[in-house]
Write a protein that holds these residues in place. Structure first.
Motif, PDB file in Angstrom:
ATOM      1  N   GLU A   1       0.861  -1.184   0.000  1.00  0.00           N
ATOM      2  CA  GLU A   1       0.000   0.000   0.000  1.00  0.00           C
ATOM      3  C   GLU A   1       0.903   1.243   0.000  1.00  0.00           C
ATOM      4  O   GLU A   1       1.244   1.776   1.052  1.00  0.00           O
ATOM      5  CB  GLU A   1      -0.927  -0.040   1.208  1.00  0.00           C
ATOM      6  N   MET A   2       1.293   1.652  -1.192  1.00  0.00           N
ATOM      7  CA  MET A   2       2.273   2.720  -1.322  1.00  0.00           C
ATOM      8  C   MET A   2       1.772   4.059  -0.789  1.00  0.00           C
ATOM      9  O   MET A   2       2.576   4.926  -0.424  1.00  0.00           O
ATOM     10  CB  MET A   2       2.708   2.853  -2.781  1.00  0.00           C
ATOM     11  N   ASP A   3       0.455   4.237  -0.735  1.00  0.00           N
ATOM     12  CA  ASP A   3      -0.062   5.475  -0.168  1.00  0.00           C
ATOM     13  C   ASP A   3       0.336   5.592   1.308  1.00  0.00           C
ATOM     14  O   ASP A   3       0.677   6.678   1.786  1.00  0.00           O
ATOM     15  CB  ASP A   3      -1.577   5.569  -0.331  1.00  0.00           C
ATOM     16  N   LEU A   4       0.332   4.460   2.022  1.00  0.00           N
ATOM     17  CA  LEU A   4       0.743   4.468   3.432  1.00  0.00           C
ATOM     18  C   LEU A   4       2.245   4.736   3.552  1.00  0.00           C
ATOM     19  O   LEU A   4       2.685   5.503   4.413  1.00  0.00           O
ATOM     20  CB  LEU A   4       0.401   3.131   4.102  1.00  0.00           C
ATOM     21  N   PHE A   5       3.020   4.091   2.689  1.00  0.00           N
ATOM     22  CA  PHE A   5       4.473   4.302   2.685  1.00  0.00           C
ATOM     23  C   PHE A   5       4.792   5.777   2.475  1.00  0.00           C
ATOM     24  O   PHE A   5       5.628   6.361   3.184  1.00  0.00           O
ATOM     25  CB  PHE A   5       5.112   3.451   1.584  1.00  0.00           C
ATOM     26  N   GLU A   6       4.115   6.393   1.518  1.00  0.00           N
ATOM     27  CA  GLU A   6       4.374   7.800   1.201  1.00  0.00           C
ATOM     28  C   GLU A   6       3.915   8.730   2.316  1.00  0.00           C
ATOM     29  O   GLU A   6       4.585   9.731   2.609  1.00  0.00           O
ATOM     30  CB  GLU A   6       3.687   8.162  -0.114  1.00  0.00           C
ATOM     31  N   GLU A   7       2.814   8.396   2.971  1.00  0.00           N
ATOM     32  CA  GLU A   7       2.337   9.217   4.092  1.00  0.00           C
ATOM     33  C   GLU A   7       3.385   9.272   5.201  1.00  0.00           C
ATOM     34  O   GLU A   7       3.682  10.343   5.751  1.00  0.00           O
ATOM     35  CB  GLU A   7       1.024   8.650   4.645  1.00  0.00           C
ATOM     36  N   VAL A   8       3.955   8.112   5.523  1.00  0.00           N
ATOM     37  CA  VAL A   8       4.946   8.051   6.601  1.00  0.00           C
ATOM     38  C   VAL A   8       6.237   8.758   6.200  1.00  0.00           C
ATOM     39  O   VAL A   8       6.760   9.592   6.948  1.00  0.00           O
ATOM     40  CB  VAL A   8       5.245   6.589   6.988  1.00  0.00           C
ATOM     41  N   SER A   9       6.762   8.440   5.019  1.00  0.00           N
ATOM     42  CA  SER A   9       8.042   9.027   4.602  1.00  0.00           C
ATOM     43  C   SER A   9       7.922  10.534   4.385  1.00  0.00           C
ATOM     44  O   SER A   9       8.832  11.290   4.757  1.00  0.00           O
ATOM     45  CB  SER A   9       8.573   8.332   3.352  1.00  0.00           C
ATOM     46  N   ASP A  10       6.813  10.991   3.800  1.00  0.00           N
ATOM     47  CA  ASP A  10       6.624  12.433   3.586  1.00  0.00           C
ATOM     48  C   ASP A  10       6.646  13.189   4.911  1.00  0.00           C
ATOM     49  O   ASP A  10       7.212  14.293   5.014  1.00  0.00           O
ATOM     50  CB  ASP A  10       5.300  12.701   2.865  1.00  0.00           C
ATOM     51  N   LYS A  11       6.030  12.601   5.931  1.00  0.00           N
ATOM     52  CA  LYS A  11       5.998  13.242   7.248  1.00  0.00           C
ATOM     53  C   LYS A  11       7.395  13.315   7.853  1.00  0.00           C
ATOM     54  O   LYS A  11       7.769  14.328   8.460  1.00  0.00           O
ATOM     55  CB  LYS A  11       5.054  12.464   8.171  1.00  0.00           C
ATOM     56  N   LEU A  12       8.196  12.258   7.675  1.00  0.00           N
ATOM     57  CA  LEU A  12       9.560  12.265   8.209  1.00  0.00           C
ATOM     58  C   LEU A  12      10.414  13.337   7.529  1.00  0.00           C
ATOM     59  O   LEU A  12      11.181  14.043   8.192  1.00  0.00           O
ATOM     60  CB  LEU A  12      10.203  10.882   8.041  1.00  0.00           C
ATOM     61  N   PHE A  13      10.263  13.457   6.208  1.00  0.00           N
ATOM     62  CA  PHE A  13      10.980  14.526   5.498  1.00  0.00           C
ATOM     63  C   PHE A  13      10.521  15.895   5.983  1.00  0.00           C
ATOM     64  O   PHE A  13      11.332  16.811   6.167  1.00  0.00           O
ATOM     65  CB  PHE A  13      10.775  14.408   3.987  1.00  0.00           C
ATOM     66  N   ALA A  14       9.212  16.039   6.210  1.00  0.00           N
ATOM     67  CA  ALA A  14       8.666  17.314   6.677  1.00  0.00           C
ATOM     68  C   ALA A  14       9.180  17.679   8.073  1.00  0.00           C
ATOM     69  O   ALA A  14       9.256  18.860   8.423  1.00  0.00           O
ATOM     70  CB  ALA A  14       7.138  17.261   6.683  1.00  0.00           C
ATOM     71  N   GLN A  15       9.544  16.661   8.852  1.00  0.00           N
ATOM     72  CA  GLN A  15      10.068  16.876  10.207  1.00  0.00           C
ATOM     73  C   GLN A  15      11.573  17.159  10.203  1.00  0.00           C
ATOM     74  O   GLN A  15      12.179  17.281  11.272  1.00  0.00           O
ATOM     75  CB  GLN A  15       9.766  15.668  11.082  1.00  0.00           C
ATOM     76  N   GLY A  16      12.160  17.281   9.013  1.00  0.00           N
ATOM     77  CA  GLY A  16      13.561  17.670   8.936  1.00  0.00           C
ATOM     78  C   GLY A  16      14.540  16.606   8.515  1.00  0.00           C
ATOM     79  O   GLY A  16      15.749  16.876   8.432  1.00  0.00           O
ATOM     80  N   ALA A  17      14.068  15.384   8.246  1.00  0.00           N
ATOM     81  CA  ALA A  17      14.983  14.329   7.825  1.00  0.00           C
ATOM     82  C   ALA A  17      15.594  14.654   6.459  1.00  0.00           C
ATOM     83  O   ALA A  17      14.871  14.966   5.517  1.00  0.00           O
ATOM     84  CB  ALA A  17      14.252  12.991   7.770  1.00  0.00           C
ATOM     85  N   GLN A  18      16.912  14.599   6.375  1.00  0.00           N
ATOM     86  CA  GLN A  18      17.589  14.771   5.085  1.00  0.00           C
ATOM     87  C   GLN A  18      17.538  13.479   4.277  1.00  0.00           C
ATOM     88  O   GLN A  18      17.536  13.497   3.043  1.00  0.00           O
ATOM     89  CB  GLN A  18      19.053  15.153   5.323  1.00  0.00           C
ATOM     90  N   THR A  19      17.515  12.375   4.999  1.00  0.00           N
ATOM     91  CA  THR A  19      17.460  11.040   4.402  1.00  0.00           C
ATOM     92  C   THR A  19      16.528  10.184   5.248  1.00  0.00           C
ATOM     93  O   THR A  19      16.508  10.333   6.474  1.00  0.00           O
ATOM     94  CB  THR A  19      18.867  10.392   4.389  1.00  0.00           C
ATOM     95  N   VAL A  20      15.764   9.326   4.605  1.00  0.00           N
ATOM     96  CA  VAL A  20      14.923   8.373   5.333  1.00  0.00           C
ATOM     97  C   VAL A  20      15.524   6.989   5.184  1.00  0.00           C
ATOM     98  O   VAL A  20      15.791   6.530   4.067  1.00  0.00           O
ATOM     99  CB  VAL A  20      13.460   8.393   4.823  1.00  0.00           C
ATOM    100  N   LEU A  21      15.756   6.336   6.308  1.00  0.00           N
ATOM    101  CA  LEU A  21      16.342   5.008   6.310  1.00  0.00           C
ATOM    102  C   LEU A  21      15.277   3.933   6.166  1.00  0.00           C
ATOM    103  O   LEU A  21      14.278   3.941   6.900  1.00  0.00           O
ATOM    104  CB  LEU A  21      17.106   4.762   7.615  1.00  0.00           C
ATOM    105  N   LEU A  22      15.485   3.041   5.214  1.00  0.00           N
ATOM    106  CA  LEU A  22      14.666   1.840   5.131  1.00  0.00           C
ATOM    107  C   LEU A  22      15.334   0.841   6.059  1.00  0.00           C
ATOM    108  O   LEU A  22      16.256   0.123   5.689  1.00  0.00           O
ATOM    109  CB  LEU A  22      14.605   1.332   3.689  1.00  0.00           C
ATOM    110  N   GLY A  23      14.887   0.836   7.312  1.00  0.00           N
ATOM    111  CA  GLY A  23      15.566   0.103   8.374  1.00  0.00           C
ATOM    112  C   GLY A  23      14.963  -1.246   8.685  1.00  0.00           C
ATOM    113  O   GLY A  23      15.032  -1.714   9.824  1.00  0.00           O
ATOM    114  N   CYS A  24      14.363  -1.853   7.689  1.00  0.00           N
ATOM    115  CA  CYS A  24      13.835  -3.213   7.808  1.00  0.00           C
ATOM    116  C   CYS A  24      14.006  -3.848   6.438  1.00  0.00           C
ATOM    117  O   CYS A  24      13.728  -3.210   5.415  1.00  0.00           O
ATOM    118  CB  CYS A  24      12.361  -3.197   8.219  1.00  0.00           C
ATOM    119  N   THR A  25      14.450  -5.092   6.407  1.00  0.00           N
ATOM    120  CA  THR A  25      14.746  -5.716   5.113  1.00  0.00           C
ATOM    121  C   THR A  25      13.491  -5.925   4.267  1.00  0.00           C
ATOM    122  O   THR A  25      13.589  -6.026   3.040  1.00  0.00           O
ATOM    123  CB  THR A  25      15.499  -7.048   5.305  1.00  0.00           C
TER     124      THR A  25
END
Length: 238
Positions: free
Chosen positions: A171-195
């Motif tokens: 469900e890519m809409d959920l993936f994008e919701e989470v990652s977009d929020k992390l970028f909005a909170q100041g993340a320069q990079t988002v880690l895919l921290g699960c295989t």
């Protein structure tokens, strides 16, 4: 050349992709120049997140240790575990085995520092986030961590367990919701921290600014056991 041992099956598809990454990243002109690799797939290993959070009494450590000992007996002198949550057990495992176990999160910290990254967002399992696996290590490298809200963390777990591990479309809409929020909170990079999240990067267009921690692990395995293709010195999506 060092022989690579892989404690796999956590989950199986992530292990298969990890080996694919190792092969892709190796600078080899023939079969004979590739890394000698032993993979022990142990999908019966108890759930790491449930144990770390105290929701299960089934300890994964004896399973990981048994697999590591079998790999060592077969000549592996460098071990990789393509499961980020399992790195909770890395120090004990390495000390007990007396064999190098590549620490994907430590290597991620070194890599991010070399790229001048100071703030990252973390997408990972509850076990990884709540045990502060990333936060504790990355802080040593002067890197601040942004984690999802409780609501968004539930979305990450849904993607990992109900989509990827269950073999269903992501469900890519959920993936994008989470990652977009992390970028909005100041993340320069988002880690895919699960295989399991690594498989999303493999199969979908996710945009720029992401670093797949399994790619960091595979890169380090190649550096330890073979010769790395130069193109894999930059792993952050552009």
């Amino acid at each position: 050349m060092n022989k690579l041992g892989v404690i796999g099956g956590l989950g199986p598809m992530a292990t298969a992709y990890f080996y694919q990454l190792v092969v892709q990243m190796t600078d080899a002109a023939s079969d004979q120049e590739h890394i000698e690799t032993i993979i022990y797939s142990r999908p019966s290993t108890p759930d790491r997140t449930k144990f770390i959070l105290g929701k299960s009494d089934e300890d994964p450590m004896p399973f990981l240790l048994d697999a590591g000992r079998k790999l060592k007996r077969q000549g592996a002198n460098v071990i990789a575990i393509p499961c980020i949550t399992a790195h909770y057990f890395q120090k004990r495992l390495e000390k007990t085995l007396g064999t190098r176990v590549i620490h994907a999160i430590e290597e991620t910290g070194k890599y991010l520092k070399s790229k001048g990254i100071t703030v990252v967002g973390i997408m990972a399992t509850d076990g990884t986030v709540e045990s502060r696996l990333f936060q504790t290590i990355l802080e040593k490298y002067g890197i601040a961590c942004v984690i999802p809200s409780e609501k968004n963390q539930a979305k990450v777990m849904h993607i990992i367990y109900d989509d990827v591990k269950s073999g269903r479309p992501v469900e890519m809409d959920l993936f994008e919701e989470v990652s977009d929020k992390l970028f909005a909170q100041g993340a320069q990079t988002v880690l895919l921290g699960c295989t399991e999240l690594s498989l999303i990067k493999r199969d979908y267009q996710i945009g720029k600014g992401f670093l797949d921690v399994m790619e960091v692990l595979a890169r380090q395995a190649v550096l330890a056991c073979g010769k790395l293709k130069e193109e894999y010195n930059n792993l952050i999506t552009e």
